[in-house]
Design a protein around this motif. Structure first.
Motif, PDB file in Angstrom:
ATOM      1  N   HIS A 181      -7.795  -2.401  -2.438  1.00  0.00           N
ATOM      2  CA  HIS A 181      -7.859  -1.954  -1.040  1.00  0.00           C
ATOM      3  C   HIS A 181      -8.865  -2.797  -0.256  1.00  0.00           C
ATOM      4  O   HIS A 181     -10.001  -2.990  -0.711  1.00  0.00           O
ATOM      5  N   ASP A 241      -3.688  -1.236  12.771  1.00  0.00           N
ATOM      6  CA  ASP A 241      -3.717  -1.655  11.364  1.00  0.00           C
ATOM      7  C   ASP A 241      -4.494  -0.584  10.590  1.00  0.00           C
ATOM      8  O   ASP A 241      -5.695  -0.719  10.352  1.00  0.00           O
ATOM      9  N   THR A 244      -5.636   1.687   4.166  1.00  0.00           N
ATOM     10  CA  THR A 244      -4.832   2.082   3.003  1.00  0.00           C
ATOM     11  C   THR A 244      -5.617   3.023   2.101  1.00  0.00           C
ATOM     12  O   THR A 244      -5.071   3.571   1.142  1.00  0.00           O
ATOM     13  N   ASP A 270       0.004   7.348  -2.965  1.00  0.00           N
ATOM     14  CA  ASP A 270       1.004   6.293  -2.775  1.00  0.00           C
ATOM     15  C   ASP A 270       0.830   5.580  -1.436  1.00  0.00           C
ATOM     16  O   ASP A 270       0.969   4.346  -1.361  1.00  0.00           O
ATOM     17  N   ASP A 271       0.555   6.346  -0.380  1.00  0.00           N
ATOM     18  CA  ASP A 271       0.386   5.739   0.945  1.00  0.00           C
ATOM     19  C   ASP A 271      -1.079   5.565   1.329  1.00  0.00           C
ATOM     20  O   ASP A 271      -1.439   4.585   1.988  1.00  0.00           O
ATOM     21  N   SER A 273      -5.059   6.204  -0.370  1.00  0.00           N
ATOM     22  CA  SER A 273      -5.985   6.678  -1.400  1.00  0.00           C
ATOM     23  C   SER A 273      -7.148   7.391  -0.718  1.00  0.00           C
ATOM     24  O   SER A 273      -7.559   7.017   0.386  1.00  0.00           O
ATOM     25  N   GLY A 337      -4.021  -0.647  -4.288  1.00  0.00           N
ATOM     26  CA  GLY A 337      -3.816  -1.034  -2.900  1.00  0.00           C
ATOM     27  C   GLY A 337      -2.501  -1.771  -2.716  1.00  0.00           C
ATOM     28  O   GLY A 337      -1.794  -2.047  -3.700  1.00  0.00           O
ATOM     29  N   PRO A 338      -2.165  -2.085  -1.474  1.00  0.00           N
ATOM     30  CA  PRO A 338      -0.890  -2.778  -1.206  1.00  0.00           C
ATOM     31  C   PRO A 338      -0.871  -4.168  -1.828  1.00  0.00           C
ATOM     32  O   PRO A 338      -1.904  -4.847  -1.887  1.00  0.00           O
ATOM     33  N   LYS A 339       0.289  -4.591  -2.266  1.00  0.00           N
ATOM     34  CA  LYS A 339       0.408  -5.923  -2.842  1.00  0.00           C
ATOM     35  C   LYS A 339       0.355  -6.957  -1.735  1.00  0.00           C
ATOM     36  O   LYS A 339       0.868  -6.748  -0.628  1.00  0.00           O
TER      37      LYS A 339
END
Length: 340
Positions: A181, A241, A244, A270-271, A273, A337-339
């Motif tokens: 993240h 923005d 996450t 999932d969306d 943390s 976190g997002p890839k």
């Protein structure tokens, strides 16, 4: 006061009739010297007239009571403090009297009057802030005071027990960064409180150490309540923005984050943390279980009680500051976190 009131006169009654403060009457009762002779004489005459006597001691010069004072009584943090103090006072054969300050109300001095009238052996303050007026009045009682400052600004002249807020917050953010993240929102506490500043500094320090840019839009002020956690989360998720991950500076606000995320139709982790701070019992009960910084609240309270008991034996505190370690408890509310 009427003659019929002689058998139930209180220290507040005597103070009112003498035209002095409750702490002044307490000083006279305790034989302290810093009372003018004419004032002492006036108070002593009233004490004799009404045959006033304080709560009898248990033969040790002690009243057998510890006072535990909160700002409010409506959250689980309070229950943990009571549990910790009572675990010590019960074993020592002492009673624990719980009250609330209710700052700003017409009755906000009632707890001071009650403490004065029952000759408390010591006072543990677990309040968000101790105003100068209350601090002065407490000083006048001649009773040892210790502060549990997890929600407050410790006065260096008063004994206090706290926790490692800075390192706990840093560990929380390091965990999120290591999970991938980089957009991490922070919901702080009241900015005037030392613990709030320390947790914010720990957040910033972890990002700087990881060379993650600090975005001031991701930092919002909180007040340690559920409602503020919910509203602040909506503010963060409304950003162009959004984060996450969200680090809430206490568990109450983290619960508000849960509610806001649910209202958005999103899921944890999932969306988004989520990490809290305190590790109150509810942190393990909710779904998903909350990753949070364990603050040993009950242990802090027990330590404060033990310090008061030692003070009663030795006449002083061995140290004016004790700080206990925090520990990050990783549970199901945090994920990758997002890839990139």
């Amino acid at each position: 006061m009427s003659a019929g009131k002689k058998n139930r006169v209180t220290i507040s009654d005597i103070a009112r009739e003498a035209g002095v403060s409750v702490p002044t009457v307490s000083k006279v009762l305790n034989g302290r010297p810093e009372v003018a002779a004419h004032t002492r004489e006036r108070v002593e005459k009233l004490i004799m007239h009404y045959n006033y006597s304080r709560r009898a001691s248990h033969g040790t010069g002690r009243a057998g009571l510890i006072d535990l004072v909160f700002h409010t009584l409506d959250n689980q943090w309070v229950l943990e403090i009571v549990r910790g103090v009572e675990s010590v006072t019960h074993d020592a054969g002492l009673g624990t009297v719980v009250s609330a300050v209710h700052e700003g109300r017409r009755t906000d001095r009632a707890w001071l009057d009650n403490i004065s009238s029952r000759r408390s052996d010591g006072i543990i303050l677990a309040v968000t802030e101790l105003g100068p007026r209350h601090a002065e009045l407490l000083h006048g009682l001649g009773v040892p005071v210790i502060i549990i400052d997890s929600l407050g600004q410790p006065d260096p002249s008063v004994a206090s027990v706290g926790a490692t807020n800075w390192s706990g917050a840093r560990a929380a953010v390091e965990h999120l960064v290591s999970a991938g993240h980089h957009r991490i929102g922070f919901i702080g506490g009241p900015p005037q409180l030392q613990c709030s500043s320390a947790r914010l500094d720990g957040y910033r320090s972890a990002l700087l150490a990881a060379e993650v840019a600090i975005d001031e839009e991701l930092i919002v002020e909180g007040d340690f309540t559920y409602d503020r956690g919910e509203n602040a989360t909506h503010e963060l998720l409304d950003l162009a923005d959004p984060p996450t991950a969200i680090f809430a500076a206490n568990d109450q606000q983290a619960l508000g984050t849960y509610r806001a995320v649910e209202q958005r139709g999103l899921s944890i982790p999932d969306d988004v943390s989520v990490v809290g701070f305190d590790d109150l019992p509810m942190a393990q009960w909710i779904t998903p279980a909350l990753t949070t910084v364990h603050q040993p609240v009950a242990t802090m309270a027990a330590q404060a009680a033990r310090m008061l008991l030692r003070h009663a034996e030795t006449g002083g505190f061995e140290t004016n500051r004790v700080e206990l370690a925090t520990e990050l408890k990783i549970r199901a509310s945090t994920g990758p976190g997002p890839k990139a």
